[in-house]
Design an enzyme around this catalytic site. Structure first.
Site, PDB file in Angstrom:
ATOM      1  N   LYS A 140     -26.160 -52.615  -8.931  1.00  0.00           N
ATOM      2  CA  LYS A 140     -26.328 -51.672 -10.041  1.00  0.00           C
ATOM      3  C   LYS A 140     -26.116 -52.318 -11.400  1.00  0.00           C
ATOM      4  O   LYS A 140     -25.564 -53.411 -11.526  1.00  0.00           O
ATOM      5  CB  LYS A 140     -25.461 -50.441  -9.808  1.00  0.00           C
ATOM      6  CG  LYS A 140     -26.052 -49.634  -8.639  1.00  0.00           C
ATOM      7  CD  LYS A 140     -25.627 -48.231  -8.560  1.00  0.00           C
ATOM      8  CE  LYS A 140     -26.463 -47.527  -7.486  1.00  0.00           C
ATOM      9  NZ  LYS A 140     -25.739 -46.434  -6.849  1.00  0.00           N
ATOM     10  N   ARG A 169     -22.109 -48.228   0.581  1.00  0.00           N
ATOM     11  CA  ARG A 169     -23.578 -48.197   0.676  1.00  0.00           C
ATOM     12  C   ARG A 169     -24.120 -49.464   0.021  1.00  0.00           C
ATOM     13  O   ARG A 169     -23.890 -49.712  -1.153  1.00  0.00           O
ATOM     14  CB  ARG A 169     -24.109 -46.954  -0.053  1.00  0.00           C
ATOM     15  CG  ARG A 169     -25.625 -46.803  -0.019  1.00  0.00           C
ATOM     16  CD  ARG A 169     -26.046 -45.569  -0.817  1.00  0.00           C
ATOM     17  NE  ARG A 169     -27.480 -45.344  -0.759  1.00  0.00           N
ATOM     18  CZ  ARG A 169     -28.376 -45.947  -1.543  1.00  0.00           C
ATOM     19  NH1 ARG A 169     -27.980 -46.827  -2.450  1.00  0.00           N
ATOM     20  NH2 ARG A 169     -29.658 -45.672  -1.425  1.00  0.00           N
TER      21      ARG A 169
HETATM   22  N1  HH2 Z   1     -27.523 -44.921  -5.159  1.00  0.00           N
HETATM   23  C1  HH2 Z   1     -28.870 -44.921  -5.112  1.00  0.00           C
HETATM   24  C2  HH2 Z   1     -29.546 -44.049  -4.255  1.00  0.00           C
HETATM   25  N2  HH2 Z   1     -28.876 -43.213  -3.446  1.00  0.00           N
HETATM   26  N3  HH2 Z   1     -26.830 -42.353  -2.661  1.00  0.00           N
HETATM   27  C3  HH2 Z   1     -25.496 -42.322  -2.694  1.00  0.00           C
HETATM   28  N4  HH2 Z   1     -24.809 -41.481  -1.910  1.00  0.00           N
HETATM   29  N5  HH2 Z   1     -24.777 -43.148  -3.528  1.00  0.00           N
HETATM   30  C4  HH2 Z   1     -25.405 -44.025  -4.374  1.00  0.00           C
HETATM   31  O1  HH2 Z   1     -24.695 -44.741  -5.125  1.00  0.00           O
HETATM   32  C5  HH2 Z   1     -26.829 -44.062  -4.360  1.00  0.00           C
HETATM   33  C6  HH2 Z   1     -27.521 -43.197  -3.474  1.00  0.00           C
HETATM   34  C7  HH2 Z   1     -29.629 -45.867  -5.979  1.00  0.00           C
HETATM   35  O2  HH2 Z   1     -29.864 -47.073  -5.309  1.00  0.00           O
HETATM   36  P1  HH2 Z   1     -31.227 -47.420  -4.571  1.00  0.00           P
HETATM   37  O3  HH2 Z   1     -31.413 -46.539  -3.377  1.00  0.00           O
HETATM   38  O4  HH2 Z   1     -31.291 -48.867  -4.288  1.00  0.00           O
HETATM   39  O5  HH2 Z   1     -32.322 -47.144  -5.690  1.00  0.00           O
HETATM   40  P2  HH2 Z   1     -33.431 -46.046  -5.823  1.00  0.00           P
HETATM   41  O6  HH2 Z   1     -32.772 -44.707  -5.843  1.00  0.00           O
HETATM   42  O7  HH2 Z   1     -34.101 -46.426  -7.111  1.00  0.00           O
HETATM   43  O8  HH2 Z   1     -34.335 -46.146  -4.632  1.00  0.00           O
END
Ligand code: HH2
Length: 287
Positions: A232, A266
């Site tokens: 992040k 995660r």
């Molecule tokens: N972060 C992201 C997405 N989902 N869910 C939870 N519970 N906690 C988090 O910190 C979280 C999440 C963002 O990361 P990523 O899935 O890599 O990115 P994107 O949402 O752009 O696909």
């Protein structure tokens, strides 16, 4: 292909393990959730796993590396760009190409969605956990879908926009209070709820750092805590690096979060995260 199926006869009837979360937590070590984004626009891996074969390879890799949970998202939450809304049918189309095979890998699959219709369909297809980055506060039907299927839910803190002037820990607690009221009113069992301060969501970099540093304060809710700091942007603010070069910062954040009380991490980088967690645990027990 019919993408939308009624809940009756599918999610409700399919056997869900009522004690999945308790069994994971009973492992007595931090639980690792591996991330699979079947999206064109995720901030760190957008487009890499949109192709079903590439997505399945990645799912297999996440499982082989030892993830306890496989978190699949088909709509980028775009913590740093403002969400580009994906229609329900498109989100399900992306998921349909990978979800059944991912479920067959044998690791519980969590579905990263804020939409009740997508969650109900994914649960019917075998997903075992709902991960809502809006803490049941965006789609008023989602709490009922979770309650009906009896699965665990991850309630994540979020805001439409960051406000550097607020007390972020107070804001997170107030948000969790509202989400818990919605969850319990809908009939979701307390033992099926996980709380997540939502690193990078509606927060300045400083507020993300604060949320990690003070995660222990959230133990007062008496519920398991999840933290997702993987790749992040706050890491870049501390030590400039593009998303795919933030592994060191991600691991530092995750280790400190576990020391502070996080039960679930995660991450996009399962093997490295597990190694770090194991070494940290070994050092602590060698004291
Ligand atoms: N972060 C992201 C997405 N989902 N869910 C939870 N519970 N906690 C988090 O910190 C979280 C999440 C963002 O990361 P990523 O899935 O890599 O990115 P994107 O949402 O752009 O696909």
């Amino acid at each position: 292909m019919t993408l939308v199926r009624p809940i009756a006869g599918s999610a409700r009837d399919r056997k869900k393990s009522p004690d999945l979360l308790a069994r994971l937590l009973a492992l007595g070590r931090p639980i690792v959730m591996g991330v699979l984004n079947v999206t064109p626009d995720s901030f760190s891996d957008g487009g890499r796993f949109l192709d079903p074969a590439a997505a399945l390879d990645q799912a297999r890799r996440i499982v082989a590396e030892g993830a306890d949970i496989l978190d699949i998202g088909a709509e980028s939450t775009r913590p740093y760009g403002g969400p580009v809304a994906v229609p329900v049918a498109e989100e399900m189309r992306r998921l349909a190409r990978v979800l059944p095979a991912a479920v067959a890998l044998g690791v519980p699959v969590s579905i990263d969605t804020m939409k009740a219709e997508v969650a109900a369909w994914a649960l019917a297809e075998g997903a075992a956990i709902v991960n809502d980055v809006w803490g049941l506060q965006r789609d008023s039907e989602l709490a009922r879908v979770v309650a009906d299927s009896g699965v665990p839910v991850i309630i994540m803190h979020n805001r439409d926009a960051a406000d550097p002037s607020i007390d972020i820990m107070a804001d997170i607690s107030a948000f969790f209070g509202r989400s818990l009221e919605i969850a319990l009113r809908a009939g979701i069992a307390r033992q099926n709820i996980v709380l997540d301060p939502g690193i990078g969501f509606g927060k300045t970099a400083e507020q993300s750092l604060t949320a990690i540093a003070r995660i222990g304060e959230l133990k007062s809710f008496g519920l398991p805590l999840l933290l997702g700091a993987s790749r992040k942007r706050f890491i870049d603010k501390v030590s400039p690096a593009p998303p795919d070069q933030r592994l060191g910062g991600s691991i530092a954040a995750h280790l400190l979060a576990v020391l502070g009380g996080a039960a679930i991490i995660r991450t996009h980088d399962v093997a490295e995260t597990l190694q770090a967690l194991r070494v940290a645990a070994a050092i602590r027990s060698a004291r």
